[in-house]
Design a protein around this motif. Structure first.
Motif, PDB file in Angstrom:
ATOM      1  N   MET A  61       0.866  -1.174   0.000  1.00 55.91           N
ATOM      2  CA  MET A  61       0.000   0.000   0.000  1.00 55.91           C
ATOM      3  C   MET A  61       0.903   1.224   0.000  1.00 55.91           C
ATOM      4  N   ASN A 117      -2.269   5.403  -3.232  1.00 57.32           N
ATOM      5  CA  ASN A 117      -2.219   3.973  -3.538  1.00 57.32           C
ATOM      6  C   ASN A 117      -2.352   3.681  -5.033  1.00 57.32           C
ATOM      7  N   ASP A 125      -5.325  -3.941  -4.757  1.00 58.18           N
ATOM      8  CA  ASP A 125      -6.179  -3.724  -3.593  1.00 58.18           C
ATOM      9  C   ASP A 125      -6.863  -5.027  -3.181  1.00 58.18           C
ATOM     10  N   ASN A 139      -4.285  -7.133  -1.446  1.00 61.51           N
ATOM     11  CA  ASN A 139      -4.028  -6.653  -0.086  1.00 61.51           C
ATOM     12  C   ASN A 139      -5.150  -7.051   0.873  1.00 61.51           C
ATOM     13  N   PHE A 189       3.446  -1.102   5.901  1.00 58.67           N
ATOM     14  CA  PHE A 189       3.272  -0.636   4.524  1.00 58.67           C
ATOM     15  C   PHE A 189       3.864   0.756   4.418  1.00 58.67           C
ATOM     16  N   VAL A 201      -2.085   6.553   5.158  1.00 60.89           N
ATOM     17  CA  VAL A 201      -3.421   6.265   4.626  1.00 60.89           C
ATOM     18  C   VAL A 201      -4.412   7.401   4.855  1.00 60.89           C
ATOM     19  N   PHE A 207      -7.526   3.778   0.088  1.00 61.88           N
ATOM     20  CA  PHE A 207      -7.350   2.916   1.258  1.00 61.88           C
ATOM     21  C   PHE A 207      -8.677   2.564   1.931  1.00 61.88           C
ATOM     22  N   SER A 215      -9.214  -1.479   1.928  1.00 62.63           N
ATOM     23  CA  SER A 215      -8.190  -2.197   2.689  1.00 62.63           C
ATOM     24  C   SER A 215      -8.185  -1.803   4.161  1.00 62.63           C
ATOM     25  N   HIS A 219       4.401   2.605   9.191  1.00 63.64           N
ATOM     26  CA  HIS A 219       4.478   3.142   7.826  1.00 63.64           C
ATOM     27  C   HIS A 219       5.387   4.350   7.786  1.00 63.64           C
TER      28      HIS A 219
END
Length: 318
Positions: free
Chosen positions: A173, A178, A195, A198, A221, A225, A241, A244, A264
């Motif tokens: 991601m 994304n 996606d 994921n 990731f 997000v 996002f 996910s 992240h």
């Protein structure tokens, strides 16, 4: 130089207090870093190598690079890829790498080459991933989604491994929403396929956490997000996002109930917080770590003790 920071959820603290003395001694650590190195080789490589050399002295169990091994304004060339692969092999232990947007999504930019993003993604998969093992001088044994889920056979970069009762998984991601670029049909098609992979990997990872009775879960990731959040929703319909995170990861984390650490980069500013909500209620068992990066050439050492996490800044030796 290490600067220690602490953060435990209430549940994690209960877990630490309830383990036996023998179990309490079985703590371990890993190093998280990302968005490094940024800049031209003559300016960026030296400090980054010094940081890696510092990490090599810590005796952590492994390291995780959360993506963006180059800046968004440098070439996506084969030469650059070769330099970064050499950097990963500079780690004396294992290092697990998950891609960032700068390595492929944004490579269409003129100052990046320009390159075809999907060709660069294919090159990343071919050069940086060997099924069943990580990078680094002492590779870590792990699972790849490409091996255990034939329906998602191209996603070798989605990885998973268990370490002393904690389950780890990487998710592909990335920033730039994304790659959910509605003006580009090719990008949209790539986004929806990845996606779906994921989402399947998240679901399977929580299922494995249940089956293996993991004490904690670490999900890694590159993307921040919240980059497309609105005043009303964290994950509006145009967010890359939404499915996910809002529809999959967060509901499963609440249902699981045990500590989840989300790691992240992308934002370049070190932070530890608990920003996630579901149905307007905070998820107190989900903690977020944003690693520093870009001009802030540091890493974070994460110590896992039972089901609690503590954090130390890792600074290159002067």
């Amino acid at each position: 130089m290490l600067k220690r920071l602490w953060l435990c959820t209430a549940w994690a603290l209960v877990q630490v207090l309830s383990v036996t003395p023998a179990q309490a001694q079985q703590g371990f650590s890993f190093v998280a870093l990302g968005d490094l190195p940024y800049g031209s080789p003559d300016k960026a490589y030296g400090p980054y190598r010094t940081l890696i050399d510092r990490i090599n002295t810590l005796n952590s169990d492994f390291s995780i690079h959360v993506g963006d091994f180059k800046s968004g304004s440098t070439l996506c060339s084969d030469e650059e890829f070769a330099h970064q692969l050499a950097h990963f092999q500079r780690f004396k232990g294992a290092v697990v790498y998950t891609p960032g947007d700068n390595e492929w999504t944004d490579c269409h930019r003129a100052n990046n080459g320009p390159y075809d993003p999907l060709e660069r993604l294919a090159a990343l998969r071919q050069r940086f991933y060997t099924p069943g093992r990580s990078l680094g001088q002492q590779p870590l044994a792990l699972q790849n989604q490409s091996d255990v889920m034939p329906a998602h056979g191209r996603y070798v970069e989605n990885q998973r491994w268990m370490h002393q009762g904690t389950l780890f998984a990487t998710l592909h991601m990335v920033g730039s929403n994304n790659n959910f670029e509605t003006r580009d049909p090719v990008a949209v098609q790539e986004f929806f396929q990845r996606d779906a992979a994921n989402v399947a990997w998240i679901e399977a990872t929580f299922e494995q956490a249940h089956q293996r009775q993991a004490s904690a879960l670490v999900l890694v990731f590159q993307a921040d997000v919240f980059e497309t959040r609105s005043a009303w929703e964290d994950f509006p319909p145009w967010s890359g996002f939404r499915k996910s995170m809002a529809n999959t990861l967060l509901p499963l984390a609440r249902r699981w109930g045990k500590p989840v650490l989300v790691v992240h980069g992308d934002s370049h500013q070190f932070k530890i917080d608990q920003p996630f909500q579901l149905d307007k209620k905070p998820l107190t068992n989900v903690t977020r770590l944003i690693v520093p990066g870009a001009s802030d050439v540091r890493a974070v050492k994460v110590t896992v003790q039972g089901a609690a996490f503590s954090f130390e800044m890792v600074t290159p030796a002067p």
